[in-house]
Design a protein around this motif. Structure first.
Motif, mmCIF file in Angstrom:
data_model
loop_
_atom_site.group_PDB
_atom_site.id
_atom_site.type_symbol
_atom_site.label_atom_id
_atom_site.label_comp_id
_atom_site.label_asym_id
_atom_site.label_seq_id
_atom_site.Cartn_x
_atom_site.Cartn_y
_atom_site.Cartn_z
ATOM 1 N N UNK A 267 0.827 -1.204 0.000
ATOM 2 C CA UNK A 267 0.000 0.000 0.000
ATOM 3 C C UNK A 267 0.866 1.261 0.000
ATOM 4 N N UNK A 268 0.368 2.293 -0.645
ATOM 5 C CA UNK A 268 1.097 3.558 -0.733
ATOM 6 C C UNK A 268 1.466 4.058 0.657
ATOM 7 N N UNK A 269 2.705 4.468 0.818
ATOM 8 C CA UNK A 269 3.160 5.031 2.081
ATOM 9 C C UNK A 269 3.573 4.006 3.125
ATOM 10 N N UNK A 270 3.423 2.714 2.834
ATOM 11 C CA UNK A 270 3.802 1.666 3.788
ATOM 12 C C UNK A 270 5.131 1.064 3.346
ATOM 13 N N UNK A 271 6.198 1.567 3.911
ATOM 14 C CA UNK A 271 7.533 1.109 3.509
ATOM 15 C C UNK A 271 8.120 0.108 4.488
ATOM 16 N N UNK A 272 7.392 -0.191 5.547
ATOM 17 C CA UNK A 272 7.917 -1.053 6.589
ATOM 18 C C UNK A 272 7.273 -2.442 6.592
ATOM 19 N N UNK A 273 6.591 -2.811 5.499
ATOM 20 C CA UNK A 273 5.926 -4.116 5.434
ATOM 21 C C UNK A 273 6.301 -4.854 4.149
ATOM 22 N N UNK B 207 -20.367 2.601 0.785
ATOM 23 C CA UNK B 207 -19.790 3.309 -0.361
ATOM 24 C C UNK B 207 -18.272 3.430 -0.250
ATOM 25 N N UNK B 208 -17.656 2.677 0.662
ATOM 26 C CA UNK B 208 -16.202 2.694 0.857
ATOM 27 C C UNK B 208 -15.571 1.476 0.187
ATOM 28 N N UNK B 209 -14.428 1.699 -0.444
ATOM 29 C CA UNK B 209 -13.648 0.621 -1.037
ATOM 30 C C UNK B 209 -12.571 0.216 -0.030
ATOM 31 N N UNK B 210 -12.460 -1.083 0.219
ATOM 32 C CA UNK B 210 -11.560 -1.592 1.251
ATOM 33 C C UNK B 210 -10.513 -2.494 0.612
ATOM 34 N N UNK B 211 -9.270 -2.338 1.081
ATOM 35 C CA UNK B 211 -8.199 -3.264 0.729
ATOM 36 C C UNK B 211 -7.557 -3.717 2.033
ATOM 37 N N UNK B 212 -7.402 -5.029 2.177
ATOM 38 C CA UNK B 212 -6.718 -5.595 3.334
ATOM 39 C C UNK B 212 -5.485 -6.316 2.796
ATOM 40 N N UNK B 213 -4.318 -5.804 3.135
ATOM 41 C CA UNK B 213 -3.044 -6.387 2.719
ATOM 42 C C UNK B 213 -2.540 -7.277 3.844
ATOM 43 N N UNK B 214 -2.057 -8.481 3.514
ATOM 44 C CA UNK B 214 -1.556 -9.413 4.522
ATOM 45 C C UNK B 214 -0.064 -9.630 4.308
ATOM 46 N N UNK B 215 0.683 -9.595 5.404
ATOM 47 C CA UNK B 215 2.123 -9.797 5.311
ATOM 48 C C UNK B 215 2.770 -9.701 6.671
ATOM 49 N N UNK B 216 3.962 -9.067 6.695
ATOM 50 C CA UNK B 216 4.716 -8.959 7.947
ATOM 51 C C UNK B 216 5.455 -7.629 7.984
ATOM 52 N N UNK B 217 5.756 -7.189 9.199
ATOM 53 C CA UNK B 217 6.610 -6.024 9.381
ATOM 54 C C UNK B 217 8.031 -6.431 9.010
#
Length: 183
Positions: free
Chosen positions: A91-97, A109-119
């Motif tokens: 995801x934009x702005x997430x440089x630590x995952x 009316x909201x679009x949702x994204x759930x990203x799965x991973x690790x720090x």
């Protein structure tokens, strides 16, 4: 007395300016007259090209085209993929995952994204939940950590807005997208 002296100085300056100005103009004119023949021809050719060049048309309607927001919303809705997506997009702005996969869906009316991973620094599992508005503007981004620390997370299934999440050591958990929490 000072006033008279200032008038005299000003008069002398004016006379000097009036006599030197024509001399300097003549000096510049003589410079252009003394150009080499090839240079003068080149300058004349450039001047002829400029004079014969077509004029730039004036813009008839300087106003920008209005944006059809309804059409934009329809296009976003049409192209929004729903479900589990196997890619490692971060995801934009997430440089630590580091990301294994993601799920996309809608809540109202909201679009949702759930990203799965690790720090990256600790390799502890994390979900990054990103919520967007109908124009795809980011409303919020949250890191959500599970109770267990079995390493990187991966989305392995879904049941509506409940996601089945597995970690690297085999723990399985349910993430409720509506509540933004693990059940």
């Amino acid at each position: 007395m000072k006033k008279n002296q200032l008038l005299k100085v000003g008069g002398i300056a004016l006379i000097a300016l009036l006599t030197l100005a024509p001399i300097s103009v003549n000096a510049f004119q003589s410079i252009s007259i003394n150009l080499p023949k090839e240079k003068k021809e080149l300058l004349d050719q450039e001047e002829a090209v400029r004079k014969n060049a077509p004029k730039t048309p004036k813009i008839q309607n300087p106003q920008p085209k209005p944006i059809d927001l309804n059409a934009q919303i329809v296009e976003i809705e049409r192209s929004w993929k729903v479900g589990i997506i196997e890619d490692s997009e971060v995801p934009a702005g997430s440089h630590d995952v580091s990301i294994k996969n993601r799920w996309q869906g809608k809540l109202g009316d909201k679009y949702i994204q759930v990203y799965a991973g690790a720090l990256i620094d600790s390799q502890k599992g994390v979900l990054v939940l990103e919520m967007r508005n109908k124009y795809m503007g980011t409303l919020s981004v949250e890191n959500i950590k599970p109770k267990s620390s079995g390493g990187s997370l991966k989305i392995t299934g879904e049941d509506g807005n409940k996601l089945i999440i597995n970690d690297e050591i085999g723990n399985s958990m349910i993430f409720n997208v509506n509540l933004k929490s693990f059940d």
